[in-house]
Scaffold this motif. Structure first.
Motif, short mmCIF file in Angstrom:
data_model
loop_
_atom_site.label_atom_id
_atom_site.label_comp_id
_atom_site.label_asym_id
_atom_site.label_seq_id
_atom_site.Cartn_x
_atom_site.Cartn_y
_atom_site.Cartn_z
N ASP A 180 -29.91 40.07 73.49
CA ASP A 180 -30.47 41.41 73.56
C ASP A 180 -29.45 42.37 74.16
O ASP A 180 -28.72 42.01 75.10
N HIS A 181 -29.42 43.59 73.65
CA HIS A 181 -28.55 44.64 74.17
C HIS A 181 -29.41 45.65 74.92
O HIS A 181 -30.24 46.33 74.32
N LEU A 182 -29.20 45.74 76.22
CA LEU A 182 -30.04 46.56 77.08
C LEU A 182 -29.20 47.58 77.84
O LEU A 182 -28.06 47.29 78.23
N ARG A 183 -29.78 48.74 78.05
CA ARG A 183 -29.19 49.72 78.97
C ARG A 183 -29.97 49.60 80.28
O ARG A 183 -31.20 49.64 80.29
N ALA A 184 -29.25 49.45 81.37
CA ALA A 184 -29.87 49.32 82.69
C ALA A 184 -29.46 50.49 83.56
O ALA A 184 -28.27 50.79 83.69
N GLY A 185 -30.43 51.15 84.14
CA GLY A 185 -30.18 52.27 85.03
C GLY A 185 -31.41 52.53 85.87
O GLY A 185 -32.40 51.78 85.82
N ALA A 186 -31.39 53.59 86.61
CA ALA A 186 -32.51 53.89 87.51
C ALA A 186 -33.81 54.09 86.75
O ALA A 186 -34.90 53.78 87.27
N GLU B 237 -34.31 53.01 83.38
CA GLU B 237 -34.40 52.13 82.21
C GLU B 237 -34.01 50.72 82.62
O GLU B 237 -32.90 50.50 83.12
N ASN B 238 -34.92 49.77 82.42
CA ASN B 238 -34.69 48.40 82.88
C ASN B 238 -34.23 48.40 84.35
O ASN B 238 -33.22 47.78 84.72
N ALA B 239 -35.00 49.09 85.16
CA ALA B 239 -34.63 49.29 86.56
C ALA B 239 -34.56 47.99 87.34
O ALA B 239 -33.78 47.87 88.30
N ASP B 240 -35.38 47.01 86.94
CA ASP B 240 -35.32 45.72 87.65
C ASP B 240 -33.99 45.02 87.41
O ASP B 240 -33.37 44.47 88.34
N LEU B 241 -33.52 45.06 86.16
CA LEU B 241 -32.22 44.48 85.85
C LEU B 241 -31.11 45.25 86.55
O LEU B 241 -30.15 44.65 87.07
N PHE B 242 -31.21 46.57 86.58
CA PHE B 242 -30.22 47.40 87.27
C PHE B 242 -30.14 47.03 88.75
O PHE B 242 -29.05 46.93 89.31
#
Length: 469
Positions: A181-187, A189-194
Protein backbone atom coordinates in the motif's frame (compact mmCIF):
# COMPACT_ATOMS: atom_id res chain seq x y z
CA UNK A 1 15.22 -34.23 6.23
CA UNK A 2 14.52 -34.19 2.50
CA UNK A 3 17.90 -33.47 0.90
CA UNK A 4 16.20 -31.95 -2.16
CA UNK A 5 14.57 -29.16 -0.14
CA UNK A 6 17.54 -26.79 0.02
CA UNK A 7 18.17 -26.94 -3.71
CA UNK A 8 14.47 -26.47 -4.42
CA UNK A 9 14.40 -23.45 -2.15
CA UNK A 10 17.54 -22.10 -3.78
CA UNK A 11 15.95 -22.51 -7.17
CA UNK A 12 12.87 -20.64 -6.07
CA UNK A 13 14.99 -17.77 -4.73
CA UNK A 14 17.03 -17.67 -7.92
CA UNK A 15 13.85 -17.50 -9.97
CA UNK A 16 12.44 -14.65 -7.87
CA UNK A 17 15.69 -12.72 -8.13
CA UNK A 18 15.94 -13.27 -11.88
CA UNK A 19 12.43 -11.89 -12.27
CA UNK A 20 13.33 -8.95 -10.03
CA UNK A 21 16.40 -8.20 -12.15
CA UNK A 22 14.18 -7.82 -15.21
CA UNK A 23 11.73 -5.50 -13.45
CA UNK A 24 14.15 -3.04 -11.88
CA UNK A 25 14.95 0.37 -13.28
CA UNK A 26 18.09 0.07 -11.19
CA UNK A 27 20.53 -2.81 -10.79
CA UNK A 28 20.48 -6.16 -9.01
CA UNK A 29 23.85 -7.35 -7.76
CA UNK A 30 24.61 -10.89 -6.62
CA UNK A 31 27.89 -12.16 -5.12
CA UNK A 32 29.53 -12.96 -8.46
CA UNK A 33 28.58 -9.66 -10.10
CA UNK A 34 31.14 -6.86 -10.61
CA UNK A 35 30.64 -4.16 -7.99
CA UNK A 36 29.02 -6.46 -5.43
CA UNK A 37 31.75 -6.09 -2.81
CA UNK A 38 31.62 -2.30 -2.94
CA UNK A 39 27.82 -2.31 -2.95
CA UNK A 40 27.58 -4.46 0.17
CA UNK A 41 29.76 -2.12 2.26
CA UNK A 42 28.09 0.09 4.85
CA UNK A 43 29.72 2.76 7.01
CA UNK A 44 30.39 0.49 10.00
CA UNK A 45 33.17 -1.85 8.90
CA UNK A 46 32.37 -4.21 11.77
CA UNK A 47 29.16 -5.09 9.91
CA UNK A 48 30.87 -7.19 7.23
CA UNK A 49 27.77 -8.86 5.81
CA UNK A 50 27.23 -10.71 2.53
CA UNK A 51 23.66 -10.34 1.24
CA UNK A 52 22.20 -12.85 -1.19
CA UNK A 53 21.38 -9.90 -3.44
CA UNK A 54 21.44 -6.10 -3.44
CA UNK A 55 18.78 -4.19 -5.35
CA UNK A 56 20.13 -0.72 -6.10
CA UNK A 57 17.00 1.27 -6.82
CA UNK A 58 17.01 3.44 -9.92
CA UNK A 59 13.69 5.07 -9.08
CA UNK A 60 11.07 5.14 -6.36
CA UNK A 61 9.05 2.67 -8.46
CA UNK A 62 11.69 0.00 -7.70
CA UNK A 63 10.51 -0.25 -4.09
CA UNK A 64 7.40 -2.29 -4.93
CA UNK A 65 9.08 -5.14 -6.84
CA UNK A 66 11.80 -5.45 -4.19
CA UNK A 67 9.24 -5.78 -1.40
CA UNK A 68 7.37 -8.33 -3.49
CA UNK A 69 10.59 -10.28 -4.08
CA UNK A 70 11.32 -10.35 -0.36
CA UNK A 71 7.84 -11.67 0.37
CA UNK A 72 7.96 -14.27 -2.42
CA UNK A 73 11.48 -15.51 -1.74
CA UNK A 74 11.42 -15.52 2.05
CA UNK A 75 14.73 -13.65 2.09
CA UNK A 76 15.20 -11.36 5.07
CA UNK A 77 14.90 -7.78 3.88
CA UNK A 78 17.19 -4.86 4.80
CA UNK A 79 16.38 -1.30 3.72
CA UNK A 80 19.30 1.09 3.24
CA UNK A 81 19.23 4.83 2.81
CA UNK A 82 22.57 6.50 3.47
CA UNK A 83 24.09 3.33 4.96
CA UNK A 84 25.56 5.23 7.94
CA UNK A 85 23.58 3.36 10.61
CA UNK A 86 25.87 2.27 13.45
CA UNK A 87 23.97 -0.99 13.90
CA UNK A 88 24.43 -2.04 10.28
CA UNK A 89 20.72 -2.47 9.70
CA UNK A 90 21.17 -1.45 6.07
CA UNK A 91 22.59 -4.86 5.25
CA UNK A 92 21.79 -8.48 6.07
CA UNK A 93 23.68 -11.76 5.89
CA UNK A 94 22.21 -13.94 3.13
CA UNK A 95 19.21 -11.67 2.64
CA UNK A 96 17.94 -9.04 0.21
CA UNK A 97 19.02 -5.40 0.45
CA UNK A 98 16.90 -2.59 -0.93
CA UNK A 99 19.53 0.11 -1.49
CA UNK A 100 17.92 3.53 -1.98
CA UNK A 101 21.23 5.40 -1.86
CA UNK A 102 21.09 6.66 -5.45
CA UNK A 103 17.78 8.46 -4.85
CA UNK A 104 19.10 11.74 -3.43
CA UNK A 105 17.03 14.52 -4.97
CA UNK A 106 16.10 17.38 -2.63
CA UNK A 107 13.59 20.07 -3.62
CA UNK A 108 12.86 23.30 -1.75
CA UNK A 109 9.55 25.17 -1.75
CA UNK A 110 10.81 28.55 -0.58
CA UNK A 111 7.36 30.11 -0.28
CA UNK A 112 5.97 27.37 1.96
CA UNK A 113 9.39 26.69 3.56
CA UNK A 114 8.99 22.97 2.89
CA UNK A 115 11.83 20.68 1.86
CA UNK A 116 11.22 17.30 0.21
CA UNK A 117 13.97 14.68 0.15
CA UNK A 118 14.23 11.29 -1.50
CA UNK A 119 15.16 8.41 0.83
CA UNK A 120 18.81 8.15 -0.24
CA UNK A 121 19.59 11.81 0.45
CA UNK A 122 22.33 12.62 2.92
CA UNK A 123 22.39 15.50 5.38
CA UNK A 124 24.88 17.22 3.07
CA UNK A 125 22.35 17.02 0.22
CA UNK A 126 19.71 18.66 2.41
CA UNK A 127 22.09 21.29 3.81
CA UNK A 128 23.37 22.32 0.39
CA UNK A 129 19.87 22.59 -1.06
CA UNK A 130 18.45 24.62 1.82
CA UNK A 131 21.42 26.89 2.57
CA UNK A 132 21.15 28.35 -0.92
CA UNK A 133 17.78 29.79 0.15
CA UNK A 134 18.72 30.89 3.67
CA UNK A 135 16.90 27.91 5.14
CA UNK A 136 17.83 24.82 7.15
CA UNK A 137 16.25 21.59 8.33
CA UNK A 138 17.45 20.55 11.81
CA UNK A 139 19.55 17.43 11.22
CA UNK A 140 22.51 15.59 12.74
CA UNK A 141 26.18 16.51 13.02
CA UNK A 142 27.89 14.32 10.37
CA UNK A 143 26.83 15.35 6.89
CA UNK A 144 27.45 11.90 5.33
CA UNK A 145 24.55 10.49 7.38
CA UNK A 146 21.38 9.48 5.52
CA UNK A 147 18.31 11.62 6.14
CA UNK A 148 15.99 8.58 6.23
CA UNK A 149 17.42 6.64 9.15
CA UNK A 150 18.23 9.85 11.03
CA UNK A 151 14.63 11.06 10.80
CA UNK A 152 12.95 7.77 11.67
CA UNK A 153 15.07 7.41 14.81
CA UNK A 154 15.26 11.01 15.99
CA UNK A 155 17.80 13.48 14.63
CA UNK A 156 19.93 15.10 17.36
CA UNK A 157 22.20 17.88 16.14
CA UNK A 158 23.24 21.53 16.12
CA UNK A 159 19.66 22.89 16.07
CA UNK A 160 18.03 20.59 18.63
CA UNK A 161 17.52 23.24 21.31
CA UNK A 162 16.35 25.91 18.89
CA UNK A 163 14.16 23.72 16.68
CA UNK A 164 13.85 20.21 18.07
CA UNK A 165 14.74 16.88 16.52
CA UNK A 166 14.69 16.17 12.81
CA UNK A 167 11.54 14.11 13.34
CA UNK A 168 9.90 17.08 15.09
CA UNK A 169 10.24 18.98 11.82
CA UNK A 170 8.81 16.22 9.61
CA UNK A 171 5.71 17.59 7.88
CA UNK A 172 4.66 14.43 6.05
CA UNK A 173 5.99 11.20 4.58
CA UNK A 174 5.07 8.89 1.70
CA UNK A 175 5.22 5.27 2.85
CA UNK A 176 5.13 1.90 1.08
CA UNK A 177 3.87 -0.72 3.52
CA UNK A 178 4.66 -4.43 3.74
CA UNK A 179 1.56 -5.24 1.70
CA UNK A 180 2.45 -2.73 -1.02
CA UNK A 181 0.00 0.00 0.00
CA UNK A 182 1.14 3.55 -0.75
CA UNK A 183 0.15 5.90 2.05
CA UNK A 184 0.70 9.55 2.87
CA UNK A 185 1.30 10.05 6.59
CA UNK A 186 0.97 13.43 8.26
CA UNK A 187 -0.83 15.23 11.04
CA UNK A 188 -4.16 15.03 9.17
CA UNK A 189 -3.73 11.81 7.20
CA UNK A 190 -2.84 8.40 8.65
CA UNK A 191 -1.90 10.25 11.82
CA UNK A 192 -1.31 7.04 13.76
CA UNK A 193 1.32 5.91 11.26
CA UNK A 194 2.84 9.41 11.28
CA UNK A 195 3.18 9.16 15.05
CA UNK A 196 4.96 5.81 14.79
CA UNK A 197 7.34 6.88 12.03
CA UNK A 198 8.69 9.63 14.29
CA UNK A 199 10.83 7.53 16.59
CA UNK A 200 9.74 4.00 15.71
CA UNK A 201 12.49 3.53 13.15
CA UNK A 202 11.87 1.54 9.98
CA UNK A 203 9.34 -0.80 11.57
CA UNK A 204 6.29 0.16 9.53
CA UNK A 205 7.33 0.51 5.90
CA UNK A 206 9.71 2.09 3.40
CA UNK A 207 9.50 5.87 3.39
CA UNK A 208 9.80 6.89 -0.25
CA UNK A 209 9.72 10.63 0.39
CA UNK A 210 10.20 12.94 3.39
CA UNK A 211 8.83 16.48 3.55
CA UNK A 212 10.21 18.74 6.27
CA UNK A 213 9.39 22.16 7.62
CA UNK A 214 12.46 24.34 7.21
CA UNK A 215 13.48 27.30 9.34
CA UNK A 216 15.16 30.49 8.30
CA UNK A 217 18.87 30.38 9.10
CA UNK A 218 21.24 33.28 8.61
CA UNK A 219 24.20 32.97 6.30
CA UNK A 220 26.69 32.77 7.78
CA UNK A 221 25.86 31.33 11.18
CA UNK A 222 27.88 32.04 14.32
CA UNK A 223 29.98 29.06 15.38
CA UNK A 224 32.37 28.65 18.28
CA UNK A 225 34.77 25.98 19.48
CA UNK A 226 36.49 26.39 22.84
CA UNK A 227 39.35 23.90 23.35
CA UNK A 228 40.54 22.70 26.78
CA UNK A 229 43.47 20.53 27.82
CA UNK A 230 42.79 17.73 30.36
CA UNK A 231 43.92 19.71 33.41
CA UNK A 232 41.11 22.20 32.72
CA UNK A 233 38.33 19.73 32.00
CA UNK A 234 36.71 19.58 35.42
CA UNK A 235 36.59 23.33 35.90
CA UNK A 236 35.49 23.80 32.30
CA UNK A 237 32.56 21.41 32.78
CA UNK A 238 31.63 23.05 36.07
CA UNK A 239 31.55 26.46 34.42
CA UNK A 240 29.68 25.06 31.43
CA UNK A 241 27.03 23.54 33.72
CA UNK A 242 26.48 26.91 35.43
CA UNK A 243 26.57 28.89 32.15
CA UNK A 244 24.04 26.61 30.44
CA UNK A 245 21.32 26.72 33.11
CA UNK A 246 19.44 29.64 31.53
CA UNK A 247 20.60 29.70 27.92
CA UNK A 248 18.28 31.07 25.25
CA UNK A 249 17.09 28.41 22.85
CA UNK A 250 19.08 29.88 19.96
CA UNK A 251 22.30 28.67 21.62
CA UNK A 252 23.00 25.03 20.74
CA UNK A 253 26.05 23.58 22.56
CA UNK A 254 27.71 20.15 22.36
CA UNK A 255 30.66 19.18 24.57
CA UNK A 256 33.11 16.71 23.01
CA UNK A 257 36.17 14.77 24.19
CA UNK A 258 38.55 13.23 21.67
CA UNK A 259 42.04 12.95 20.24
CA UNK A 260 42.13 14.65 16.85
CA UNK A 261 43.66 12.90 13.83
CA UNK A 262 46.93 14.36 12.48
CA UNK A 263 45.31 16.40 9.72
CA UNK A 264 43.67 18.64 12.36
CA UNK A 265 47.12 19.67 13.66
CA UNK A 266 45.96 19.55 17.30
CA UNK A 267 48.67 17.26 18.66
CA UNK A 268 48.37 13.77 20.12
CA UNK A 269 46.81 14.71 23.47
CA UNK A 270 43.06 14.56 24.12
CA UNK A 271 40.94 17.72 24.11
CA UNK A 272 37.61 18.80 25.50
CA UNK A 273 35.77 21.02 23.05
CA UNK A 274 32.72 23.11 23.88
CA UNK A 275 31.11 23.70 20.51
CA UNK A 276 28.29 26.22 20.06
CA UNK A 277 26.02 27.05 17.13
CA UNK A 278 24.05 30.29 17.52
CA UNK A 279 20.87 30.09 15.41
CA UNK A 280 20.00 33.76 15.07
CA UNK A 281 20.74 36.40 12.44
CA UNK A 282 21.89 38.82 15.13
CA UNK A 283 25.28 37.46 16.18
CA UNK A 284 25.88 40.00 18.94
CA UNK A 285 23.87 38.26 21.72
CA UNK A 286 25.51 34.97 20.81
CA UNK A 287 28.98 36.49 20.98
CA UNK A 288 28.16 37.98 24.38
CA UNK A 289 27.11 34.57 25.68
CA UNK A 290 30.24 32.91 24.34
CA UNK A 291 32.37 35.65 25.89
CA UNK A 292 30.73 34.97 29.26
CA UNK A 293 31.75 31.32 29.02
CA UNK A 294 35.26 32.25 27.89
CA UNK A 295 35.61 34.60 30.84
CA UNK A 296 34.35 31.97 33.29
CA UNK A 297 36.41 29.13 31.78
CA UNK A 298 39.28 30.51 29.69
CA UNK A 299 40.06 28.03 26.90
CA UNK A 300 43.52 26.95 25.85
CA UNK A 301 42.55 27.66 22.24
CA UNK A 302 39.40 28.89 20.57
CA UNK A 303 37.84 29.69 17.24
CA UNK A 304 34.78 31.93 17.14
CA UNK A 305 33.19 33.60 14.15
CA UNK A 306 30.89 33.37 11.16
CA UNK A 307 30.82 30.19 9.14
CA UNK A 308 28.61 28.79 6.38
CA UNK A 309 26.08 26.23 7.55
CA UNK A 310 27.27 23.44 5.20
CA UNK A 311 30.86 24.02 6.34
CA UNK A 312 29.90 23.86 10.01
CA UNK A 313 27.82 20.74 9.44
CA UNK A 314 30.62 18.87 7.66
CA UNK A 315 33.55 19.97 9.83
CA UNK A 316 33.96 16.56 11.51
CA UNK A 317 33.13 14.32 8.55
CA UNK A 318 36.73 13.20 8.08
CA UNK A 319 36.65 11.47 11.46
CA UNK A 320 34.13 8.96 10.11
CA UNK A 321 35.30 7.59 6.73
CA UNK A 322 33.30 4.74 5.25
CA UNK A 323 34.60 1.44 6.58
CA UNK A 324 35.37 2.77 10.06
CA UNK A 325 34.76 0.19 12.73
CA UNK A 326 32.08 1.58 14.99
CA UNK A 327 30.63 0.75 18.37
CA UNK A 328 28.48 3.30 20.22
CA UNK A 329 26.71 3.55 23.57
CA UNK A 330 24.52 6.34 24.91
CA UNK A 331 22.81 7.42 28.09
CA UNK A 332 20.28 10.13 28.99
CA UNK A 333 20.68 12.01 32.27
CA UNK A 334 19.83 15.35 33.88
CA UNK A 335 22.55 16.07 36.43
CA UNK A 336 25.89 17.69 35.68
CA UNK A 337 27.03 18.25 39.25
CA UNK A 338 30.47 17.48 40.67
CA UNK A 339 29.69 13.78 41.13
CA UNK A 340 28.71 13.31 37.50
CA UNK A 341 31.52 15.55 36.26
CA UNK A 342 34.08 13.46 38.16
CA UNK A 343 32.77 10.30 36.49
CA UNK A 344 32.74 11.83 32.99
CA UNK A 345 36.20 13.35 33.35
CA UNK A 346 37.41 10.04 34.77
CA UNK A 347 36.59 7.90 31.75
CA UNK A 348 37.14 10.70 29.21
CA UNK A 349 40.69 11.09 30.55
CA UNK A 350 41.38 7.47 29.61
CA UNK A 351 40.89 8.23 25.90
CA UNK A 352 44.49 8.63 24.80
CA UNK A 353 43.99 7.24 21.29
CA UNK A 354 42.49 8.53 18.06
CA UNK A 355 39.37 6.50 17.40
CA UNK A 356 36.95 7.10 20.27
CA UNK A 357 34.98 10.24 21.11
CA UNK A 358 32.47 11.30 23.73
CA UNK A 359 29.75 13.91 23.16
CA UNK A 360 27.42 15.54 25.66
CA UNK A 361 24.40 17.14 23.98
CA UNK A 362 22.58 19.81 25.95
CA UNK A 363 18.88 19.26 25.35
CA UNK A 364 15.92 21.28 26.63
CA UNK A 365 14.51 24.18 24.65
CA UNK A 366 12.36 23.28 21.66
CA UNK A 367 13.22 19.59 22.08
CA UNK A 368 11.72 19.51 25.58
CA UNK A 369 8.66 21.57 24.67
CA UNK A 370 7.31 18.86 22.35
CA UNK A 371 4.70 16.95 24.39
CA UNK A 372 5.92 13.52 25.44
CA UNK A 373 2.97 11.79 23.80
CA UNK A 374 3.29 13.69 20.48
CA UNK A 375 5.83 11.31 18.90
CA UNK A 376 7.21 7.81 19.43
CA UNK A 377 10.63 9.20 20.37
CA UNK A 378 11.46 7.46 23.67
CA UNK A 379 11.76 10.38 26.12
CA UNK A 380 11.85 14.18 26.31
CA UNK A 381 12.56 14.46 30.03
CA UNK A 382 16.37 14.35 30.21
CA UNK A 383 18.54 17.45 30.09
CA UNK A 384 21.61 15.76 28.58
CA UNK A 385 22.41 12.97 26.13
CA UNK A 386 25.89 11.43 26.32
CA UNK A 387 27.19 9.37 23.41
CA UNK A 388 30.38 7.28 23.44
CA UNK A 389 31.32 6.63 19.81
CA UNK A 390 34.08 4.58 18.25
CA UNK A 391 35.49 5.09 14.76
CA UNK A 392 38.73 3.10 14.59
CA UNK A 393 40.26 1.46 11.48
CA UNK A 394 41.77 -1.83 12.71
CA UNK A 395 40.00 -5.05 13.76
CA UNK A 396 42.82 -5.51 16.29
CA UNK A 397 41.22 -2.76 18.39
CA UNK A 398 37.68 -4.16 18.39
CA UNK A 399 37.74 -5.92 21.75
CA UNK A 400 39.58 -3.17 23.62
CA UNK A 401 37.55 -0.24 22.33
CA UNK A 402 34.14 -1.87 22.55
CA UNK A 403 35.03 -2.84 26.12
CA UNK A 404 35.90 0.79 26.88
CA UNK A 405 32.53 2.01 25.55
CA UNK A 406 30.66 -0.57 27.61
CA UNK A 407 32.63 0.28 30.74
CA UNK A 408 32.09 4.03 30.36
CA UNK A 409 28.40 3.45 29.73
CA UNK A 410 28.26 1.32 32.86
CA UNK A 411 29.85 4.08 34.94
CA UNK A 412 27.05 6.44 33.89
CA UNK A 413 24.26 4.09 34.90
CA UNK A 414 23.78 5.50 38.42
CA UNK A 415 22.68 8.75 36.75
CA UNK A 416 20.81 7.28 33.78
CA UNK A 417 17.19 8.03 32.96
CA UNK A 418 14.69 6.21 30.75
CA UNK A 419 15.04 6.75 27.04
CA UNK A 420 18.16 5.63 25.15
CA UNK A 421 18.58 7.10 21.67
CA UNK A 422 18.06 4.27 19.17
CA UNK A 423 20.19 5.87 16.43
CA UNK A 424 23.20 5.56 18.75
CA UNK A 425 22.68 1.87 19.58
CA UNK A 426 24.91 -0.82 18.09
CA UNK A 427 23.79 -3.84 16.12
CA UNK A 428 24.09 -6.32 18.95
CA UNK A 429 21.51 -4.31 20.86
CA UNK A 430 18.40 -4.90 18.82
CA UNK A 431 15.89 -4.61 21.67
CA UNK A 432 13.88 -7.68 22.49
CA UNK A 433 10.37 -7.00 23.76
CA UNK A 434 11.60 -6.37 27.29
CA UNK A 435 14.37 -4.00 26.25
CA UNK A 436 12.13 -2.17 23.80
CA UNK A 437 9.48 -1.73 26.49
CA UNK A 438 12.12 -0.23 28.79
CA UNK A 439 13.45 2.03 26.03
CA UNK A 440 10.07 3.41 24.97
CA UNK A 441 8.13 3.02 28.18
CA UNK A 442 5.08 0.77 28.49
CA UNK A 443 2.53 3.12 26.91
CA UNK A 444 4.56 3.97 23.82
CA UNK A 445 5.68 0.38 23.38
CA UNK A 446 2.10 -0.89 23.38
CA UNK A 447 1.09 1.76 20.87
CA UNK A 448 4.03 0.87 18.63
CA UNK A 449 3.17 -2.81 18.92
CA UNK A 450 -0.38 -2.08 17.82
CA UNK A 451 0.91 -0.18 14.78
CA UNK A 452 3.31 -2.99 13.91
CA UNK A 453 0.51 -5.53 13.99
CA UNK A 454 -1.56 -3.31 11.72
CA UNK A 455 1.04 -2.27 9.14
CA UNK A 456 3.58 -5.13 9.22
CA UNK A 457 2.06 -8.18 10.92
CA UNK A 458 4.52 -10.53 9.20
CA UNK A 459 7.53 -8.48 10.34
CA UNK A 460 8.88 -7.98 6.82
CA UNK A 461 10.72 -4.96 8.20
CA UNK A 462 12.79 -6.72 10.84
CA UNK A 463 16.24 -5.22 10.21
CA UNK A 464 15.80 -2.34 12.66
CA UNK A 465 15.44 -1.95 16.40
CA UNK A 466 12.53 -4.25 16.03
CA UNK A 467 9.05 -4.05 17.50
CA UNK A 468 8.19 -7.71 16.93
CA UNK A 469 4.49 -8.31 16.26
Amino acid sequence: MDQTTPSAADGQVAGVLNDLRQRLAGTLLEPDDPGYDEARRVWNGMQDLRPRAIARAGSIADIDPVLAAARDSGLVLAVRGGGHNIAGHGSVEGGLVLDLGALRRVTVDTEAQLVTAEPGATLADVDQATAAHGLAVPVGVISQTGIAGLTLGGGVGWLTRSNGLTLDNLHSADVVTATGDHLRAGADENADLFWGLRGGGGNFGVVSSFTFRARELPAPVLGANLFYRPEHWKEGLQRFAAWSTALPEDMNPIVSFLVFPPEFDMGAAPWMIIGCAWANADHRPGLELIDKLRDAAPPDQDEVGPVSWPEWQSAMDSLFPKGSRGYWKNVSFSRLDDEVIDVVVGFASEVAWQGTGIDIHLLGGAFARVPEEATAYPSRASRYLLNIYGFWPSPDDDARLTAFARAAHGRMQPFAEQGEYLNFLGGEERPDAGAARLTYGADKYERLLSLKRRYDPGNLFTRNHNIAP
